[in-house]
Design a protein around this motif. Sequence first.
Motif, mmCIF file in Angstrom:
data_model
loop_
_atom_site.group_PDB
_atom_site.id
_atom_site.type_symbol
_atom_site.label_atom_id
_atom_site.label_comp_id
_atom_site.label_asym_id
_atom_site.label_seq_id
_atom_site.Cartn_x
_atom_site.Cartn_y
_atom_site.Cartn_z
ATOM 1 N N ALA A 231 117.192 74.404 11.533
ATOM 2 C CA ALA A 231 116.719 74.983 12.902
ATOM 3 C C ALA A 231 116.876 76.463 12.951
ATOM 4 O O ALA A 231 118.083 76.872 12.528
ATOM 5 N N ARG A 232 115.785 77.261 13.209
ATOM 6 C CA ARG A 232 115.937 78.713 13.230
ATOM 7 C C ARG A 232 115.791 79.231 14.644
ATOM 8 O O ARG A 232 115.001 78.635 15.415
ATOM 9 N N ARG A 233 116.625 80.355 14.813
ATOM 10 C CA ARG A 233 116.406 80.916 16.157
ATOM 11 C C ARG A 233 115.097 81.550 16.357
ATOM 12 O O ARG A 233 114.747 82.400 15.394
ATOM 13 N N LEU A 234 114.597 81.435 17.457
ATOM 14 C CA LEU A 234 113.520 82.398 17.738
ATOM 15 C C LEU A 234 113.689 83.687 18.345
ATOM 16 O O LEU A 234 114.420 83.870 19.410
ATOM 17 N N ASP A 235 113.135 84.898 18.024
ATOM 18 C CA ASP A 235 113.390 85.946 18.650
ATOM 19 C C ASP A 235 112.555 85.908 20.287
ATOM 20 O O ASP A 235 113.213 86.506 20.925
ATOM 21 N N ARG A 236 111.416 85.388 20.205
ATOM 22 C CA ARG A 236 110.742 85.282 21.351
ATOM 23 C C ARG A 236 110.081 84.061 21.043
ATOM 24 O O ARG A 236 109.787 83.355 20.504
ATOM 25 N N ILE A 237 109.822 83.503 22.363
ATOM 26 C CA ILE A 237 108.801 82.304 22.870
ATOM 27 C C ILE A 237 108.122 82.602 24.042
ATOM 28 O O ILE A 237 108.744 83.041 24.959
ATOM 29 N N THR B 170 117.065 85.008 22.662
ATOM 30 C CA THR B 170 115.569 84.800 22.507
ATOM 31 C C THR B 170 115.064 85.385 23.882
ATOM 32 O O THR B 170 115.574 84.910 25.003
ATOM 33 N N LEU B 171 114.174 85.911 23.828
ATOM 34 C CA LEU B 171 113.440 86.393 24.884
ATOM 35 C C LEU B 171 112.222 85.543 25.442
ATOM 36 O O LEU B 171 111.390 85.171 24.563
ATOM 37 N N ILE B 172 112.131 85.151 26.597
ATOM 38 C CA ILE B 172 110.950 84.385 26.979
ATOM 39 C C ILE B 172 109.983 85.325 27.551
ATOM 40 O O ILE B 172 110.366 85.928 28.524
ATOM 41 N N THR B 173 108.764 85.262 26.957
ATOM 42 C CA THR B 173 107.809 86.297 27.325
ATOM 43 C C THR B 173 106.440 85.776 27.653
ATOM 44 O O THR B 173 106.021 84.561 27.202
ATOM 45 N N PHE B 174 105.646 86.494 28.274
ATOM 46 C CA PHE B 174 104.207 86.048 28.418
ATOM 47 C C PHE B 174 103.311 86.552 27.247
ATOM 48 O O PHE B 174 102.206 85.837 27.161
ATOM 49 N N GLU B 175 103.867 87.523 26.518
ATOM 50 C CA GLU B 175 102.974 88.159 25.155
ATOM 51 C C GLU B 175 103.207 86.980 23.981
ATOM 52 O O GLU B 175 104.233 86.645 23.754
#
Length: 408
Positions: free
Chosen positions: A189-195, A238-243
């Motif tokens: 599994a890979r870490r996501l920078d953003r989701i 990981t940043l949880i973002t609206f973009e």
Amino acid sequence: MALVVQKFGGSSVATIDHIRKAAEVVARSHAAGHRIVVVVSAMGDSTNRLVKLARETTSSPSTREMDMLLSSGEQVTIALMAMALRELGLESRSYLGSQVRLLTDSVFCKAHIREVETARLQAYLESGGVPVVAGFQGVDAEGEVTTFGRGGSDTTAVALAAALGADECQILTDVDGVYTTDPRVVPEARRLDRITFEEMIELASQGSRVLQIRAVKFAGKYNVPLRVLHMGGEGAGTLITFEESDVEAPVVSGIAFSRDEAEITVTGVPDRPGAAAAILKPVSDARIAVDMIVMNSPRDGCVDFSFSVGRDDFSQAHKLASAIAAELGAGEVRGNPEVAKLSIVGVGMRTHAGIATHLFETLAGEGVNVRMVSTSEIKISVLVPENVLDTAVRAVHKAFELDSLPAP
Ligand code: ADP
Ligand code: ASP
Ligand code: MG
């Protein structure tokens, strides 16, 4: 100077050594000029141990007493964390949910936050102190202790961040971010920078316990910047973002799974209007959440009606379904508490066709029999036998190209 809420989960405060290390992370952020509010969970698996003690005492504990019991775990950690911070020369003080005043409704064990008073915390922050707040607990209008459901310290952190207008809410844990799936099951599994919030809500609601679903919804609603990162504080996590990302979104961003599922089938249900409602009504009246539903096409005037519930609710749901089956003149009621749910999630699914086919082909290639399916715009969930879940998750992770690239 930023205001940051830093929440340390159970494994990040499992021992005194862990608490000391967490205190160092807080001290570093404080030394960098930030104002910090700390939120902590109970140490290690102490909440599970308390649940076990309750079960040894009674088969049906009162929910009020459960909250009194379970909230004690966090009380231990706040005091020890404040002591550890003071050892490092910081001014620190611990606060229970009732002392901050995280005001909730009166639904014990799954209380909702109504209001967060911030005056006391704000005054303490302004004096240069580092408040340490007990996660997972609040207080109702009558002064009763309430809790927010398992994993609820995440929700405390987000609620405080929202109420205080924090610049960021950091969830520090035993993984260094949100991964494409649980890295304990799929090492590739890979870490996501953003989701996106939308994806994270689906992943959390389908069983990725890295964030409590309520915390993600709350953060989305109040626009709280939310970051998951390693308990050591290093890395961007990981940043949880609206973009949504500029590059075209991958079709599937992540895979969630849950082992706590159970399936019930009522066979030979007379095919007439109202039959489905008649079966589900007693179940929902008992406040049991029904997840997936499958009804096959009628044969000889009868249908088979299947639905899934959480495993904890299995025996009660089975009893209720059996009673109503007898009333309706249906056939036998079959139950299977050994099923699990696998869900693929991604905003890219909106614009791609053939995802379900690819999922089913992959599962078929592993000999996995799909028992139920449900879909939303950005999610497909399948119910599968529990004993093939890990194999299925690994195969689907690979098939949707989520595996990390091999080292060059
Ligand atoms: P904490 O005690 O800090 O609240 P949790 O155990 O609640 O930590 O959540 C962290 C765990 O979530 C990880 O150890 C990991 O096994 C699990 N997990 C499940 N899905 C994911 C995912 N997609 N990304 C990262 N971790 C995940
Ligand atoms: N201690 C609680 C639990 O184990 C809350 C939390 O850790 O978030 O569920
Ligand atoms: Mg957690």
